[in-house]
Write an enzyme that holds these catalytic residues in place. Structure first.
Site, PDB file in Angstrom:
ATOM      1  N   GLU A   1      -3.164   6.611  -6.967  1.00 53.53           N
ATOM      2  CA  GLU A   1      -1.706   6.745  -6.478  1.00 53.53           C
ATOM      3  C   GLU A   1      -1.051   8.007  -7.480  1.00 53.53           C
ATOM      4  O   GLU A   1      -1.787   8.289  -8.535  1.00 53.53           O
ATOM      5  CB  GLU A   1      -0.729   5.552  -6.788  1.00 53.53           C
ATOM      6  CG  GLU A   1      -0.741   4.588  -5.917  1.00 53.53           C
ATOM      7  CD  GLU A   1       0.121   3.224  -6.114  1.00 53.53           C
ATOM      8  OE1 GLU A   1       1.146   3.690  -6.758  1.00 53.53           O
ATOM      9  OE2 GLU A   1      -0.286   2.477  -5.647  1.00 53.53           O
TER      10      GLU A   1
ATOM     11  N   HIS B   1       4.367   2.155  -2.431  1.00 49.77           N
ATOM     12  CA  HIS B   1       4.353   1.386  -3.793  1.00 49.77           C
ATOM     13  C   HIS B   1       5.768   0.697  -3.781  1.00 49.77           C
ATOM     14  O   HIS B   1       6.514   0.725  -4.866  1.00 49.77           O
ATOM     15  CB  HIS B   1       4.162   1.600  -4.961  1.00 49.77           C
ATOM     16  CG  HIS B   1       3.607   0.890  -5.880  1.00 49.77           C
ATOM     17  ND1 HIS B   1       2.383   0.987  -6.876  1.00 49.77           N
ATOM     18  CD2 HIS B   1       4.059  -0.374  -6.304  1.00 49.77           C
ATOM     19  CE1 HIS B   1       2.328   0.043  -7.701  1.00 49.77           C
ATOM     20  NE2 HIS B   1       3.368  -0.932  -7.178  1.00 49.77           N
ATOM     21  N   ILE B   2       6.424  -0.127  -2.540  1.00 46.11           N
ATOM     22  CA  ILE B   2       7.618  -0.417  -2.803  1.00 46.11           C
ATOM     23  C   ILE B   2       7.794  -2.031  -2.454  1.00 46.11           C
ATOM     24  O   ILE B   2       8.753  -2.510  -1.971  1.00 46.11           O
ATOM     25  CB  ILE B   2       8.427   0.309  -1.270  1.00 46.11           C
ATOM     26  CG1 ILE B   2       7.667  -0.166  -0.119  1.00 46.11           C
ATOM     27  CG2 ILE B   2       8.697   1.756  -1.561  1.00 46.11           C
ATOM     28  CD1 ILE B   2       8.519   0.194   1.052  1.00 46.11           C
ATOM     29  N   ALA B   3       6.766  -2.403  -2.904  1.00 41.84           N
ATOM     30  CA  ALA B   3       6.662  -4.187  -2.223  1.00 41.84           C
ATOM     31  C   ALA B   3       7.711  -4.888  -3.199  1.00 41.84           C
ATOM     32  O   ALA B   3       8.201  -6.082  -2.800  1.00 41.84           O
ATOM     33  CB  ALA B   3       5.286  -4.649  -2.784  1.00 41.84           C
TER      34      ALA B   3
ATOM     35  N   SER C   1      -1.375  -5.504  -3.919  1.00 43.10           N
ATOM     36  CA  SER C   1      -1.597  -5.793  -5.435  1.00 43.10           C
ATOM     37  C   SER C   1      -1.824  -4.481  -6.027  1.00 43.10           C
ATOM     38  O   SER C   1      -0.851  -3.939  -6.503  1.00 43.10           O
ATOM     39  CB  SER C   1      -2.876  -6.593  -5.265  1.00 43.10           C
ATOM     40  OG  SER C   1      -4.047  -5.860  -4.828  1.00 43.10           O
ATOM     41  N   ARG C   2      -2.981  -4.077  -6.250  1.00 46.48           N
ATOM     42  CA  ARG C   2      -3.295  -2.660  -6.788  1.00 46.48           C
ATOM     43  C   ARG C   2      -4.191  -1.639  -6.000  1.00 46.48           C
ATOM     44  O   ARG C   2      -5.110  -2.613  -5.475  1.00 46.48           O
ATOM     45  CB  ARG C   2      -3.874  -2.812  -8.354  1.00 46.48           C
ATOM     46  CG  ARG C   2      -2.613  -3.200  -9.193  1.00 46.48           C
ATOM     47  CD  ARG C   2      -1.570  -1.884  -9.387  1.00 46.48           C
ATOM     48  NE  ARG C   2      -0.780  -2.445 -10.724  1.00 46.48           N
ATOM     49  CZ  ARG C   2       0.416  -2.816 -10.347  1.00 46.48           C
ATOM     50  NH1 ARG C   2       0.741  -3.280  -9.190  1.00 46.48           N
ATOM     51  NH2 ARG C   2       1.421  -3.188 -11.294  1.00 46.48           N
TER      52      ARG C   2
END
Ligand SMILES: NC(=O)C1=CN([C@@H]2O[C@H](COP(=O)(O)OP(=O)(O)OC[C@H]3O[C@@H](n4cnc5c(N)ncnc54)[C@H](O)[C@@H]3O)[C@@H](O)[C@H]2O)C=CC1
Ligand SMILES: O=C(O)C(=O)CO
Length: 383
Positions: free
Chosen positions: A299, A317-319, A269-270
């Protein structure tokens, strides 16, 4: 004065000036803007995160609409002064956007929901498996030439079948993730959300009835009264809420302490949903506790110590990074701003964006997921 910034220009004589702070996958988004009388300027700076000054230089003294980056009063007021009317995030999460500042400056704000639901859920499922079965550790072991034959205790991990999967934030992505873990591994669901996820509950009930009719153990679902109930009961927990003040550091030392010692925690998510300093301490103290992380509190950096943890699987962060999804996000972001330029109405259901994604079809005359300067950008649908 901000230094000049490198750009590539499409349709230079276009009537409307559209600025994109990043080059985005695919070409349909470019064609859609260029074919509709837009001059498109794409920033080609090599650095990943532009400064406010960089973006002010990009906006210049006339800009009709803008695509993706961190946005607050300084940038929205500059966009307004340049005659701008719309901003679109190339993301469904919009915690990087000060929507009130957009409202004050009459700037419509768009995002890209729906097109990335399954892609993101698949990455969260991938992280669940990679952490549960210690894939990265085992890969590194093989590459180091340390394997010298089968052993009963070598990289023993967690079985998923029949275990409990917990979801915090059972919206679009959380529900898709839950279904993958239930359908794929016959896990039993416990979820926590501010809203009831009726469609998800009905799906699990029906799937359980199907399994029972075929002589198999039925799967079950439970809506937890508290987040703590999920954390205590689940063997695998995946976080899929929005990031706001209610979910900041939602996973904190107290909540880590009530989780099972051999639980798997996944976050796509974050990053700030987890207190990452507390997580590193918990990982150090509990070697059988494992995490799969796609996002990080600061990040692009990880908190000290996280990179050294063997019980952590980490990816950058590649979701949402599948070709179809990223090209679709670019298309939706472009159609959000193009729709505003053309005065189109807002699309009725941003969960059903397929009509905008058909490569050779004319997209609907609507803004896929944008609100005028006075309305919220995102909605929560019972999916
Ligand atoms: N890592 C990545 O590349 C990606 C990350 N995301 C993140 O995932 C988030 C969710 O995306 P969607 O599922 O499309 O959004 P959504 O709006 O469909 O679902 C979010 C859910 O969180 C719930 N929620 C909000 N506050 C809560 C709280 N305090 N406690 C429990 N639940 C709460 C909402 O009720 C809603 O059901 C995005 O906001 C974004 O931050 C989304 C796509 C890709
Ligand atoms: O869509 C989002 O919220 C992302 O984080 C990028 O896909």
């Amino acid at each position: 004065m901000a230094k000049p910034i490198s750009i590539e220009v499409w349709n230079p004589s276009g009537k409307y000036r559209v600025v994109s702070t990043k080059s985005m996958p695919g070409t349909r988004w470019i064609r859609l803007l260029a074919d509709n009388d837009c001059r498109l300027e794409i920033c080609t700076e090599t650095k990943t995160i532009l400064s406010v000054d960089d973006i002010l230089a990009l906006i210049g003294d006339r800009c009709d609409v803008q695509l993706t980056e961190e946005w607050g009063e300084v940038l929205f007021s500059a966009l307004k002064r340049a005659g701008g009317t719309a901003f679109s995030n190339m993301a469904v999460g919009y915690n990087n956007v000060d929507v009130e500042a957009a409202n004050r400056n009459g700037i419509a704000v768009g995002n890209t929901p729906g097109v990335l639901t399954e892609t993101t859920a698949e990455l969260a499922a991938s992280l669940s498996l990679a952490a549960a079965r210690r894939i990265v550790e085992a890969d590194q072991f093989m590459r180091a030439g340390l394997y010298d034959g089968w052993l009963p205790h070598l990289f023993v991990g967690n079985l998923l079948k029949g275990q409990s999967v917990g979801v915090i934030g059972a919206g679009r992505i959380g529900s898709a993730y839950a279904r993958m873990m239930i359908e794929g591994f016959k896990m039993n669901l416990i979820y926590y959300d501010l809203y009831q996820s009726t469609r998800l509950e009905k799906f699990v009930t029906a799937y359980g009835q199907f399994l029972k009719a075929n002589g198999e153990q039925p799967v079950t679902w439970k809506r937890a009264a508290t987040m703590e109930d999920v954390l205590r009961e689940a063997d695998v927990i995946s976080l899929h809420p929005v990031l706001d003040k209610t979910t900041y550091h939602l996973i904190n030392p107290e909540r880590l302490a009530i989780m099972k010692k051999e639980a798997v925690l996944v976050n796509a998510s974050r990053g700030p949903v987890i207190d990452e300093v507390a997580l590193v301490e918990h990982l150090k103290a509990n070697p059988m506790f494992r995490v799969g992380l796609d996002v990080f509190e600061d990040e692009p950096y990880m908190k000290p110590g996280l990179a050294d943890m063997k019980n952590a699987v980490v990816v950058p962060h590649i979701a949402s990074a599948s070709k179809w999804t990223r090209e679709g996000m670019a298309t939706l972001a472009a159609l959000n701003v193009l729709g505003k330029i053309k005065g189109y109405p807002v699309w009725g259901n941003p969960n059903l964006v397929e009509p905008f994604l058909k490569e050779d079809a004319t997209p609907p005359a609507a803004c896929p997921s944008i609100r005028s300067g006075q309305q919220a950008v995102s909605q929560t649908f019972d999916i």
